[in-house]
Write a protein that holds these residues in place. Structure first.
Motif, PDB file in Angstrom:
ATOM      1  N   ALA E 104      31.760  38.770  48.496  1.00  0.00           N
ATOM      2  CA  ALA E 104      32.796  39.074  49.581  1.00  0.00           C
ATOM      3  C   ALA E 104      32.302  40.355  50.596  1.00  0.00           C
ATOM      4  CB  ALA E 104      34.360  39.299  49.010  1.00  0.00           C
ATOM      5  N   GLN E 105      33.032  40.589  51.223  1.00  0.00           N
ATOM      6  CA  GLN E 105      32.938  41.930  52.268  1.00  0.00           C
ATOM      7  C   GLN E 105      33.477  43.030  51.686  1.00  0.00           C
ATOM      8  OE1 GLN E 105      34.387  39.484  55.566  1.00  0.00           O
ATOM      9  NE2 GLN E 105      32.546  39.736  56.669  1.00  0.00           N
ATOM     10  N   THR E 106      34.139  42.906  50.709  1.00  0.00           N
ATOM     11  CA  THR E 106      35.017  43.994  50.232  1.00  0.00           C
ATOM     12  C   THR E 106      34.864  44.164  48.516  1.00  0.00           C
ATOM     13  OG1 THR E 106      36.776  45.578  50.321  1.00  0.00           O
ATOM     14  CG2 THR E 106      37.346  43.194  50.375  1.00  0.00           C
ATOM     15  N   GLY E 107      35.201  45.295  48.101  1.00  0.00           N
ATOM     16  CA  GLY E 107      34.818  45.421  46.590  1.00  0.00           C
ATOM     17  C   GLY E 107      35.941  44.629  45.823  1.00  0.00           C
ATOM     18  N   VAL E 108      35.533  44.560  44.503  1.00  0.00           N
ATOM     19  CA  VAL E 108      36.461  43.497  43.439  1.00  0.00           C
ATOM     20  C   VAL E 108      37.106  44.502  42.688  1.00  0.00           C
ATOM     21  CG1 VAL E 108      34.873  42.923  41.881  1.00  0.00           C
ATOM     22  CG2 VAL E 108      36.546  41.389  42.392  1.00  0.00           C
ATOM     23  N   GLU E 109      37.230  45.756  42.853  1.00  0.00           N
ATOM     24  CA  GLU E 109      37.873  46.898  41.587  1.00  0.00           C
ATOM     25  C   GLU E 109      39.327  46.434  41.431  1.00  0.00           C
ATOM     26  OE1 GLU E 109      36.646  47.765  44.625  1.00  0.00           O
ATOM     27  OE2 GLU E 109      37.029  50.151  44.499  1.00  0.00           O
ATOM     28  N   MET E 110      39.911  46.065  42.586  1.00  0.00           N
ATOM     29  CA  MET E 110      41.504  45.885  42.287  1.00  0.00           C
ATOM     30  C   MET E 110      41.699  44.738  41.433  1.00  0.00           C
ATOM     31  SD  MET E 110      42.582  48.703  43.380  1.00  0.00           S
ATOM     32  CE  MET E 110      44.221  48.375  42.828  1.00  0.00           C
ATOM     33  N   GLU E 111      40.842  43.657  41.775  1.00  0.00           N
ATOM     34  CA  GLU E 111      40.984  42.573  40.730  1.00  0.00           C
ATOM     35  C   GLU E 111      40.811  42.841  39.330  1.00  0.00           C
ATOM     36  OE1 GLU E 111      39.790  42.673  43.833  1.00  0.00           O
ATOM     37  OE2 GLU E 111      40.871  41.086  44.866  1.00  0.00           O
ATOM     38  N   ALA E 112      39.810  43.646  39.112  1.00  0.00           N
ATOM     39  CA  ALA E 112      39.548  44.152  37.757  1.00  0.00           C
ATOM     40  C   ALA E 112      40.757  44.987  37.059  1.00  0.00           C
ATOM     41  CB  ALA E 112      38.225  44.691  37.494  1.00  0.00           C
ATOM     42  N   LEU E 113      41.265  45.758  37.788  1.00  0.00           N
ATOM     43  CA  LEU E 113      42.247  46.738  37.378  1.00  0.00           C
ATOM     44  C   LEU E 113      43.492  46.158  37.010  1.00  0.00           C
ATOM     45  CD1 LEU E 113      41.240  49.602  39.632  1.00  0.00           C
ATOM     46  CD2 LEU E 113      41.349  49.682  37.266  1.00  0.00           C
ATOM     47  N   THR E 114      43.779  45.063  38.046  1.00  0.00           N
ATOM     48  CA  THR E 114      45.081  44.250  37.794  1.00  0.00           C
ATOM     49  C   THR E 114      44.872  43.368  36.595  1.00  0.00           C
ATOM     50  OG1 THR E 114      45.174  44.114  40.241  1.00  0.00           O
ATOM     51  CG2 THR E 114      46.554  42.432  38.970  1.00  0.00           C
ATOM     52  N   ALA E 115      43.990  42.843  36.357  1.00  0.00           N
ATOM     53  CA  ALA E 115      43.594  41.959  35.041  1.00  0.00           C
ATOM     54  C   ALA E 115      43.754  42.857  33.935  1.00  0.00           C
ATOM     55  CB  ALA E 115      42.080  41.421  35.172  1.00  0.00           C
TER      56      ALA E 115
END
Lengths: 150, 150, 150, 150, 150, 150
Positions: E104-115
């Protein structure tokens, strides 16, 4: 910390598809709902009290296809490029066929199967006041294809 | 403007249940998925690559029950007081039973049927890499009761 | 069919609350996010590029409270009669307090805790371009009460 | 801890309705979409390529009503006991009327207004290939009533 | 009309990432929940009444990752190619680690933090009948990487 | 079985966009809500009891844009690369402008129109205690562009 034991055997995860190529994928699924003759006639005549059964089931199927990754925990989110629903009257029921297409790294059969299942459940919901012997049967994958995208 | 033609025949609507009494309602639904012997053995041994099949299907069913009104367009939103899932190994498949309870003005069978269907689809999803002959069958309502709330 | 083995030990289910009385319930939860002094100053001055951090986090918390039963698999769906969010600047971070109220058969603490967690994650999201040392801490239940409804 | 500054002026919250009585509530909302004569004729003849416009818009409106609290951040979650949609052809457009009912502590007008708006947007979506001059107008509340529940 | 004042300072928006390259991105996040020794033992023995705590928390985390853009208002929608959850027993609690991947065009840290956050909240929910001293701590980003996609 | 009659005339489906090129797409939509002078003044002074009207409406619009494909049945799921909301005070109301961007096979106007509509409904919700004459008008597409992605 080592992450080596993430995804060890028996532990659920959404598996890594990042190394798979994006391909044009299509799946067709089908299933049926058993209905009494009187119910079938009410549907044909558009006389079911809750409304036009096939019109509602059609929309429910399309929308459910888009919800697949929220319903099936380990499914990947796929951007669907097409969802089509088809209904056929049979002697003792209605069969539903769904076709789903995407360009993605993993197949689209769960989307087609989910569309079929929710369309069938919607028929059930709309007819349950008049038919107490309904059942869903034979929900299965008809075909599944993938093609390189040029 | 007259609203008299709202909900006229053939036009879908979420029917008015406001005059119905709030009662304690329970529904039990069941369905099955046909699986190959080798697939059943992998599930029993918890060796399916995507993870523990029945644990995931159980949660998927419970969560789907809570999504019923979003999936089935004319369903009313019901606050579920209980959702339970049960799985049984059969000779050539797995049967899923769901029980749902509510205190509401309308019945809870669509919630139980949706829980069963999504649990079955989840089994399908987790086993589709190893079994190409799966199908969902016999999704039906087992029982439905209502009682006056004292 | 016997349902006696539904909900046997170790098998997840949404437990039956139908015999519990509907009571007025309230819960307060709190948590904090550790932020650098420079980040705190940018938030105070409303100079974070993504927008007004606390206004967005406040709405995110309220909306998350309403999504609790969809996020936490075994949570019951509760109709919230109030959700309030409060933010306090501390020396090295911001604390978030959420209060949730309902009239229901089961407690509302998960809704308050979810509101706090998602509000904190929203602060994280909005500040992640300027602060690489953030962490969420001390998310806990402050109080939980219930009262008979007259 | 004092919660006295929760919900202070200007700070968004979902306001407390827990002291309000549960009443039978109904709201009717209406709006319209301006369409070219040729578009209207295609809709009447059911010749719009995407499908039966009013059948789809009707379902979209009902389903949107149930999503109101997820779309409008400070809305309370209301269990709708009825949602009905009505469409009327006008000389240069279509008007949509929605009626929503609930038994709750707060009014149901946002549900009716949301149903109207999403039904209108759905008409827009289905006709956008053939009509480049559409606009939504006059979305307003027609009536709102409440009655003591005996 | 000039759009020049859209996204002016302090006004929230989902920022424009359309000029950023699509890259392979991965993020790992971690957090912990403090639990009493007796609670830990019940979890280990799978004797918590609501069911198998870690199995449910695992699924909740995966599903929450897919809901991130709906929970965190200014997050972009990312198609996750993998989500994995890992749990470790510690002396006085359980730590949860999540890994998320996307192209994707932007990072995936919020997904990991939300999980991580939702998995921890799920443990809280399942143990709240037996443990009144739980708290979530140390939710943070462990690593974040991006690579050019060949 | 032949699938030739799927998507026959009048039957709704999500049309096939798989042969269309992925392009950079942008849409701008606008609409307005008619408000009384006293209401406008309360909004300007941030004295509406439910909170900061424009801050809440802004977030509601952004989040609604991301929900478009779930609200409008035949919309494709688009990954938005930007959503921006702009508000302007007018003599007798407030106008809302939304801009949405994506890289996709189909246009993004429904996302911009949905953002505008839900932002307007949110203003309505927050002001309904003090203004009984509100109405939404003139929701329309301002511009729509597409560009080849290099």
């Amino acid at each position: 910390m080592s992450l080596t034991h993430i995804n060890e055997q028996g532990k659920a995860s959404m598996v890594d598809v990042s190394a798979k190529p994006v391909m044009a994928r299509e799946a067709v699924a089908r299933g049926r709902i058993q209905l009494q003759a009187a119910t079938l006639e009410l549907i044909r005549q558009n006389e079911i009290k809750k409304g036009d059964v096939l019109a509602v089931a059609r929309i429910a199927g399309v929308q459910a296809a888009k919800q697949t990754a929220n319903l099936i925990p380990l499914c990947h989110q796929l951007p669907l490029s097409k969802v089509g629903m088809d209904f056929e009257f049979e002697e003792d029921g209605i069969s539903v066929t769904a076709v789903a297409k995407t360009a993605a790294q993993t197949g689209v059969e769960m989307e087609a199967l989910t569309a079929v299942s929710v369309a069938l459940l919607t028929i059930y919901d709309m007819c349950k006041a008049v038919d107490k012997a309904m059942r869903l049967d034979g929900v299965h994958l008809v075909s599944k294809t993938k093609e390189v995208i040029e």
